[in-house]
Design an enzyme around this catalytic site. Structure first.
Site, mmCIF file in Angstrom:
data_model
loop_
_atom_site.group_PDB
_atom_site.id
_atom_site.type_symbol
_atom_site.label_atom_id
_atom_site.label_comp_id
_atom_site.label_asym_id
_atom_site.label_seq_id
_atom_site.Cartn_x
_atom_site.Cartn_y
_atom_site.Cartn_z
ATOM 1 N N SER A 242 -4.334 -8.926 -4.312
ATOM 2 C CA SER A 242 -3.463 -10.048 -4.653
ATOM 3 C C SER A 242 -4.119 -10.982 -5.655
ATOM 4 O O SER A 242 -3.439 -11.830 -6.233
ATOM 5 C CB SER A 242 -3.157 -10.862 -3.396
ATOM 6 O OG SER A 242 -2.597 -10.049 -2.411
ATOM 7 N N HIS B 89 0.313 -4.243 -7.611
ATOM 8 C CA HIS B 89 0.479 -5.282 -6.595
ATOM 9 C C HIS B 89 1.896 -5.237 -6.029
ATOM 10 O O HIS B 89 2.853 -5.706 -6.664
ATOM 11 C CB HIS B 89 0.156 -6.656 -7.214
ATOM 12 C CG HIS B 89 0.259 -7.777 -6.247
ATOM 13 N ND1 HIS B 89 0.838 -8.989 -6.564
ATOM 14 C CD2 HIS B 89 -0.120 -7.881 -4.953
ATOM 15 C CE1 HIS B 89 0.794 -9.779 -5.505
ATOM 16 N NE2 HIS B 89 0.213 -9.129 -4.525
ATOM 17 N N GLU C 10 3.909 -5.689 -9.393
ATOM 18 C CA GLU C 10 3.214 -6.237 -10.573
ATOM 19 C C GLU C 10 2.169 -5.224 -11.003
ATOM 20 O O GLU C 10 1.355 -4.793 -10.182
ATOM 21 C CB GLU C 10 2.452 -7.508 -10.166
ATOM 22 C CG GLU C 10 3.122 -8.792 -10.460
ATOM 23 C CD GLU C 10 2.240 -9.974 -10.033
ATOM 24 O OE1 GLU C 10 1.713 -9.991 -8.902
ATOM 25 O OE2 GLU C 10 2.098 -10.892 -10.843
ATOM 26 N N ASN D 97 1.429 -14.560 -7.315
ATOM 27 C CA ASN D 97 0.628 -15.408 -6.426
ATOM 28 C C ASN D 97 0.146 -16.684 -7.094
ATOM 29 O O ASN D 97 -0.221 -17.646 -6.410
ATOM 30 C CB ASN D 97 -0.540 -14.616 -5.836
ATOM 31 C CG ASN D 97 -0.054 -13.732 -4.704
ATOM 32 O OD1 ASN D 97 0.847 -14.114 -3.965
ATOM 33 N ND2 ASN D 97 -0.619 -12.547 -4.586
HETATM 34 N N1 LIG Z 1 -0.099 -9.148 3.335
HETATM 35 C C1 LIG Z 1 0.649 -9.252 2.238
HETATM 36 O O1 LIG Z 1 1.762 -9.813 2.255
HETATM 37 C C2 LIG Z 1 0.157 -8.682 0.928
HETATM 38 C C3 LIG Z 1 1.033 -8.636 -0.165
HETATM 39 C C4 LIG Z 1 0.592 -8.066 -1.357
HETATM 40 C C5 LIG Z 1 -0.705 -7.576 -1.445
HETATM 41 N N2 LIG Z 1 -1.545 -7.660 -0.371
HETATM 42 C C6 LIG Z 1 -2.909 -7.141 -0.508
HETATM 43 O O2 LIG Z 1 -3.005 -5.902 0.196
HETATM 44 C C7 LIG Z 1 -4.340 -5.760 0.687
HETATM 45 C C8 LIG Z 1 -4.281 -5.539 2.188
HETATM 46 O O3 LIG Z 1 -3.675 -6.662 2.793
HETATM 47 P P1 LIG Z 1 -3.055 -6.578 4.261
HETATM 48 O O4 LIG Z 1 -2.335 -7.857 4.488
HETATM 49 O O5 LIG Z 1 -2.349 -5.280 4.457
HETATM 50 O O6 LIG Z 1 -4.407 -6.574 5.125
HETATM 51 P P2 LIG Z 1 -4.624 -6.162 6.643
HETATM 52 O O7 LIG Z 1 -5.902 -6.818 7.047
HETATM 53 O O8 LIG Z 1 -3.378 -6.355 7.434
HETATM 54 O O9 LIG Z 1 -4.838 -4.569 6.564
HETATM 55 C C9 LIG Z 1 -5.955 -4.003 5.918
HETATM 56 C C10 LIG Z 1 -6.102 -2.534 6.305
HETATM 57 O O10 LIG Z 1 -7.299 -2.043 5.696
HETATM 58 C C11 LIG Z 1 -8.045 -1.365 6.670
HETATM 59 N N3 LIG Z 1 -9.465 -1.383 6.285
HETATM 60 C C12 LIG Z 1 -10.414 -2.291 6.592
HETATM 61 N N4 LIG Z 1 -11.592 -1.921 6.043
HETATM 62 C C13 LIG Z 1 -11.363 -0.750 5.375
HETATM 63 C C14 LIG Z 1 -12.187 0.137 4.639
HETATM 64 N N5 LIG Z 1 -13.482 -0.114 4.457
HETATM 65 N N6 LIG Z 1 -11.628 1.245 4.110
HETATM 66 C C15 LIG Z 1 -10.312 1.513 4.285
HETATM 67 N N7 LIG Z 1 -9.480 0.699 4.967
HETATM 68 C C16 LIG Z 1 -10.008 -0.408 5.515
HETATM 69 C C17 LIG Z 1 -7.741 -2.088 7.979
HETATM 70 O O11 LIG Z 1 -8.064 -1.272 9.102
HETATM 71 C C18 LIG Z 1 -6.239 -2.309 7.826
HETATM 72 O O12 LIG Z 1 -5.509 -1.160 8.177
HETATM 73 C C19 LIG Z 1 -5.112 -7.012 0.273
HETATM 74 O O13 LIG Z 1 -5.779 -6.773 -0.941
HETATM 75 C C20 LIG Z 1 -3.994 -8.032 0.074
HETATM 76 O O14 LIG Z 1 -4.347 -9.051 -0.813
HETATM 77 C C21 LIG Z 1 -1.140 -8.177 0.823
#
Ligand SMILES: NC(=O)c1ccc[n+]([C@@H]2O[C@H](COP(=O)([O-])OP(=O)(O)OC[C@H]3O[C@@H](n4cnc5c(N)ncnc54)[C@H](O)[C@@H]3O)[C@@H](O)[C@H]2O)c1
Length: 279
Positions: free
Chosen positions: A106, A127, A139, A177
């Site tokens: 993000s 993204h 994005e 963002n």
């Molecule tokens: N939450 C949102 O609304 C949103 C929206 C757009 C982008 N993002 C981006 O997506 C990414 C993930 O966000 P999220 O909210 O899903 O996070 P989250 O913490 O809910 O999930 C992260 C996942 O990654 C896994 N993980 C942890 N360490 C790892 C590793 N070393 N190797 C592989 N997998 C691993 C976790 O077990 C989990 O399944 C971030 O970069 C975030 O900025 C999130």
């Protein structure tokens, strides 16, 4: 986010390897996608055969080596720079030389992630918005060394997922963002200063600004840890105090009240993820 991305890729007819930090997490992720698709079949929104074909395209994995034959890898690990740099270094070593490595980050610099990968021209930001199966936008963020071929293949892939793309420069927060996080952070300040209750603030934005969700309920959906991580990147990298994360947001994260995914954030949620009524 990773589950949503895997779901739309498999629904678009692609074979998907879902790697998490451990194999059982990835297996649980495939199980959650199956539950989501089962619900769509029950509601008559998806054909049972299409569900079975989608599930058959998903293979869980526990090691980066499981991704060795993939043409495109989309990373969606937690929003921590050191973690992403180490993942891209490892992916650069084990993935097929021609593979494109995309990040769903993000806010973290795609150019920095690209440098860690050892194949900077084949790294890009992809993204997605949350929830991925419902939200139309992706994005596409080019790092400084991203090649035209990588950009075009990534745009085509997002279109194959049924998404609309916008191009954004690799500047912290990108487009969406850069607008959203200051709004969510300002809503936290509003609550912190006692402007109104969480429900007042959310109703004000929903009805007064015609947003489909209020900022505090949206922050709960995104995850307060993720919101804080993005706000910290904006504050640190752009160096402007207008991005200073609200102390209340820090406190919620410190308390482990990370939002809907843990059942408590600005609101409380039942095990089905439904917001509990406020007493
Ligand atoms: N939450 C949102 O609304 C949103 C929206 C757009 C982008 N993002 C981006 O997506 C990414 C993930 O966000 P999220 O909210 O899903 O996070 P989250 O913490 O809910 O999930 C992260 C996942 O990654 C896994 N993980 C942890 N360490 C790892 C590793 N070393 N190797 C592989 N997998 C691993 C976790 O077990 C989990 O399944 C971030 O970069 C975030 O900025 C999130």
């Amino acid at each position: 986010m990773g589950q949503g991305i895997a779901q739309v890729a498999a629904q678009a007819g692609l074979d998907v390897v879902m790697v998490d930090a451990a194999l059982d997490f990835a297996q649980a992720g495939v199980g959650k996608i199956k539950k989501t698709l089962d619900r769509l079949v029950e509601k008559g929104k998806l054909d049972g055969g299409a569900r079975d074909q989608t599930i058959a395209r998903l293979r869980p994995g526990g090691r980066h080596q499981d991704l060795a034959d993939c043409h495109v890898v989309i990373e969606a690990a937690p929003e921590k720079e050191e973690l992403k740099l180490s993942i891209f270094k490892s992916l650069g070593e084990v993935c097929n030389d021609e593979a494109i490595l995309a990040s769903n980050t993000s806010s973290i610099s795609i150019t920095k992630i690209a440098a860690a990968s050892g194949r900077p021209d084949r790294v890009i930001g992809m993204h997605f918005m949350n929830p991925v199966p419902l939200m139309k936008l992706v994005e596409i963020v080019r790092g400084l060394p991203t090649s035209d071929a990588t950009y075009q293949t990534t745009v085509d892939l997002a279109k194959r997922f049924g998404k609309t793309t916008i191009g954004a420069r690799d500047i912290p927060g990108f487009i969406v963002n850069r607008m959203l996080i200051p709004l969510l952070n300002e809503a936290c300040y509003g609550l912190y200063e006692g402007l109104g209750t969480a429900a007042d603030i959310d109703t004000g934005v929903r009805l007064g600004l015609n947003h489909p969700m209020g900022p505090l309920e949206l922050a709960d959906l995104i995850g307060l840890d993720t919101c804080l991580a993005i706000a910290e990147v904006l504050h640190r990298e752009l160096g402007d105090d207008k991005y200073r994360p609200c102390p209340l947001l820090r406190q919620y994260v410190a308390a482990g009240w990370l939002g809907k995914k843990v059942g408590r954030g600005f609101y409380e949620y039942d095990p089905q993820g439904q917001k509990k009524a406020i007493a």
